[in-house]
Enzyme design. Structure first.
Site, PDB file in Angstrom:
ATOM      1  N   VAL A  16     -18.605   3.071 -21.072  1.00  0.00           N
ATOM      2  CA  VAL A  16     -19.897   3.213 -21.750  1.00  0.00           C
ATOM      3  C   VAL A  16     -20.670   1.902 -21.728  1.00  0.00           C
ATOM      4  O   VAL A  16     -21.864   1.870 -21.387  1.00  0.00           O
ATOM      5  CB  VAL A  16     -19.706   3.710 -23.194  1.00  0.00           C
ATOM      6  CG1 VAL A  16     -21.050   3.744 -23.930  1.00  0.00           C
ATOM      7  CG2 VAL A  16     -19.055   5.079 -23.212  1.00  0.00           C
ATOM      8  N   ARG A  48     -11.118  -9.002 -21.266  1.00  0.00           N
ATOM      9  CA  ARG A  48     -10.675  -9.562 -19.989  1.00  0.00           C
ATOM     10  C   ARG A  48     -11.870 -10.194 -19.270  1.00  0.00           C
ATOM     11  O   ARG A  48     -12.588  -9.514 -18.520  1.00  0.00           O
ATOM     12  CB  ARG A  48     -10.035  -8.471 -19.126  1.00  0.00           C
ATOM     13  CG  ARG A  48      -8.776  -7.871 -19.749  1.00  0.00           C
ATOM     14  CD  ARG A  48      -8.074  -6.923 -18.784  1.00  0.00           C
ATOM     15  NE  ARG A  48      -8.889  -5.765 -18.469  1.00  0.00           N
ATOM     16  CZ  ARG A  48      -8.948  -4.662 -19.212  1.00  0.00           C
ATOM     17  NH1 ARG A  48      -8.242  -4.588 -20.336  1.00  0.00           N
ATOM     18  NH2 ARG A  48      -9.704  -3.651 -18.852  1.00  0.00           N
ATOM     19  N   VAL A 133     -21.047  11.160 -31.950  1.00  0.00           N
ATOM     20  CA  VAL A 133     -20.634  12.536 -32.200  1.00  0.00           C
ATOM     21  C   VAL A 133     -20.665  13.429 -30.971  1.00  0.00           C
ATOM     22  O   VAL A 133     -19.695  14.120 -30.678  1.00  0.00           O
ATOM     23  CB  VAL A 133     -21.485  13.168 -33.329  1.00  0.00           C
ATOM     24  CG1 VAL A 133     -21.196  14.662 -33.458  1.00  0.00           C
ATOM     25  CG2 VAL A 133     -21.194  12.468 -34.643  1.00  0.00           C
ATOM     26  N   GLY A 188      -9.908  13.893 -14.706  1.00  0.00           N
ATOM     27  CA  GLY A 188     -10.412  12.791 -15.514  1.00  0.00           C
ATOM     28  C   GLY A 188     -11.003  13.197 -16.843  1.00  0.00           C
ATOM     29  O   GLY A 188     -11.562  12.358 -17.564  1.00  0.00           O
ATOM     30  N   GLU A 191      -7.324  11.987 -21.177  1.00  0.00           N
ATOM     31  CA  GLU A 191      -6.704  10.668 -21.053  1.00  0.00           C
ATOM     32  C   GLU A 191      -5.221  10.830 -20.709  1.00  0.00           C
ATOM     33  O   GLU A 191      -4.643  11.912 -20.845  1.00  0.00           O
ATOM     34  CB  GLU A 191      -6.833   9.912 -22.380  1.00  0.00           C
ATOM     35  CG  GLU A 191      -8.265   9.703 -22.848  1.00  0.00           C
ATOM     36  CD  GLU A 191      -8.996   8.662 -22.041  1.00  0.00           C
ATOM     37  OE1 GLU A 191      -8.351   7.919 -21.286  1.00  0.00           O
ATOM     38  OE2 GLU A 191     -10.238   8.589 -22.156  1.00  0.00           O
ATOM     39  N   LYS A 206     -15.585  13.564 -35.837  1.00  0.00           N
ATOM     40  CA  LYS A 206     -16.968  13.999 -35.659  1.00  0.00           C
ATOM     41  C   LYS A 206     -17.376  14.972 -36.760  1.00  0.00           C
ATOM     42  O   LYS A 206     -18.517  14.941 -37.235  1.00  0.00           O
ATOM     43  CB  LYS A 206     -17.124  14.628 -34.275  1.00  0.00           C
ATOM     44  CG  LYS A 206     -16.907  13.632 -33.141  1.00  0.00           C
ATOM     45  CD  LYS A 206     -16.843  14.302 -31.787  1.00  0.00           C
ATOM     46  CE  LYS A 206     -16.629  13.293 -30.674  1.00  0.00           C
ATOM     47  NZ  LYS A 206     -16.486  13.922 -29.334  1.00  0.00           N
TER      48      LYS A 206
END
Length: 429
Positions: A16, A48, A133, A188, A191, A206
């Site tokens: 994101v 990182r 949300v 994908g 997870e 949410k």
């Protein structure tokens, strides 16, 4: 237009965050025109620093997020790192040092939104969180602003794309849960550790946020009844089809009929194919809002992903920057009703119950007696039998969930009931 740029600090640069940075760069002129001043990415906090981040000046990258949010020249902090800490401390620190905040952190808002609201109000800053949300779907702003003059009675929605994808595949292909999850993972949508999605934690967070805004009362994650979809079977999906229904993992927030309490819950449920949410496919999200004056409203679209979520973040950024230039702030916490949150046992629901029973006379009468003793009325019943074994499918009328749960416990104690094959709530009437 003001020429001095508004400076933005970005906390997190993953899927994101990187999209937020990209859009800020590629759409810089449009954003400046809409805001009335240019916006400048002034720093990016990451874990990182050596990772190559295309389109981001390495000189902006830092591992010291605290120092970044304490900078006096930062106007807005965008938080997309997630989790409770250090996000909570970083956000409150940003408020203390004069910055407004845009966040996508559903877990923190559901767990301790009151602290964030209080800090924003104390320092006269904005807290916006459209992306927390339903990804790109405009939902928070309509509830906080467009429906601010109305009375919302119910919010019913599919707010997790992973679970909707899994259930959609089970419905469409007859696949089992494990097979559908494997496909979601390969594409994908899920997870490596899908627990937050499939056990309903994501949707519950949410639901807490939505209930709090819709009913102007504080609802925390612990107030939300939560069930995942790991126990949903191909047989459940088939039963739903025979009833003219499909199965969805729903977030349901309701105001009690007497207006004196609210409930928030997440669980799988059968909904009629005629309901608008039944047609929501793949990894899409949709939320159905019922308000007294506005009536029934539905919000639909992609509920996750880098670009859709970044779209919501940037929408909030524009609003916050406009407020900054106007010397104003947007809506804060509205919890004036202070309504209690009822337990799941007090919620009035319907059940679909499938029983394995002995195929002999009197079984149906025994089962019906148990329902009657618990004050639960039967809507429909279907019985099939062969070779001494039978299945009995009962759909109830609406009753308190505690009474329905008690009914199921009593049914398990009958000698003629071999087992309870499945139990699922029925919603969306």
């Amino acid at each position: 237009m003001r020429t001095r740029p508004l400076k933005v600090a970005l906390l997190g640069c993953g899927v994101v965050g990187s999209e937020v940075a990209r859009i800020m760069t590629t759409h810089a002129d449009d954003l400046a025109a809409r805001i009335g001043a240019p916006v400048e990415l002034a720093g990016v906090a990451v874990r990182r620093p050596d990772k190559v981040r295309e389109g981001i000046d390495p000189a902006l990258v830092t591992t010291d997020a605290t120092a970044l949010v304490k900078r006096d020249d930062i106007d807005v902090v965008i938080e997309v790192i997630g989790g409770i800490e250090p996000a909570r401390t970083l956000i409150t620190t940003a408020f203390e040092h004069g910055a407004s905040v845009v966040s996508a952190n559903k877990a923190l808002l559901a767990e301790d939104g009151a602290t964030l609201y209080a800090a924003a109000e104390k320092h006269g800053k904005d807290l916006y969180f459209e992306a927390a949300v339903a990804g790109a779907i405009p939902l928070i702003r309509p509830l906080r602003e467009s429906l601010a003059g109305d009375k919302v009675n119910r919010v019913l929605g599919i707010v997790n794309g992973t679970t909707n994808f899994i259930l959609d595949k089970m419905d469409g292909s007859g696949a089992g849960y494990t097979e559908a999850l494997d496909e979601a993972t390969a594409l994908g949508y899920a997870e490596a550790d899908p627990t937050a999605d499939v056990e309903g934690f994501d949707a519950a967070a949410k639901a807490a946020i939505l209930a709090g805004i819709a009913f102007h009362t504080r609802v925390r994650l612990d107030d939300v009844h939560r069930e995942g979809l790991t126990e949903v079977t191909a047989a459940d999906i088939a039963s739903a089809k025979r009833m003219g229904c499909t199965v969805k993992l729903l977030a349901i927030c309701e105001r009690a009929a007497d207006g004196k309490s609210v409930t928030a819950r997440v669980h799988p449920a059968m909904i009629p194919l005629s309901h608008p949410l039944a047609s929501v496919r793949e990894a899409y999200n949709a939320v159905f809002v019922e308000a007294e004056a506005a009536g029934q409203l539905m919000f639909y679209g992609p509920g996750a992903g880098g670009a859709p979520t970044a779209s919501a973040v940037l929408g909030d950024l524009v609003a916050v920057c406009r407020n900054k230039l106007a010397g104003a702030t947007g809506p804060g916490e509205s919890a004036y009703t202070q309504l209690p949150v009822s337990s799941m046992g007090e919620v009035v629901t319907r059940y679909h119950i499938s029983l394995d029973v002995a195929d002999k006379p009197g079984v149906l009468a025994q089962v019906a007696t148990v329902f009657a003793e618990h004050g639960v009325s039967i809507d429909t019943v279907r019985q099939q039998g062969k070779d001494g074994e039978a299945s009995l499918v009962v759909v109830t009328h609406r009753a308190p969930d505690a009474a329905l749960s008690g009914t199921v416990r009593a049914l398990r104690e009958l000698d003629t009931v071999r087992g309870v094959a499945s139990i699922m709530r029925v919603e969306g009437e």
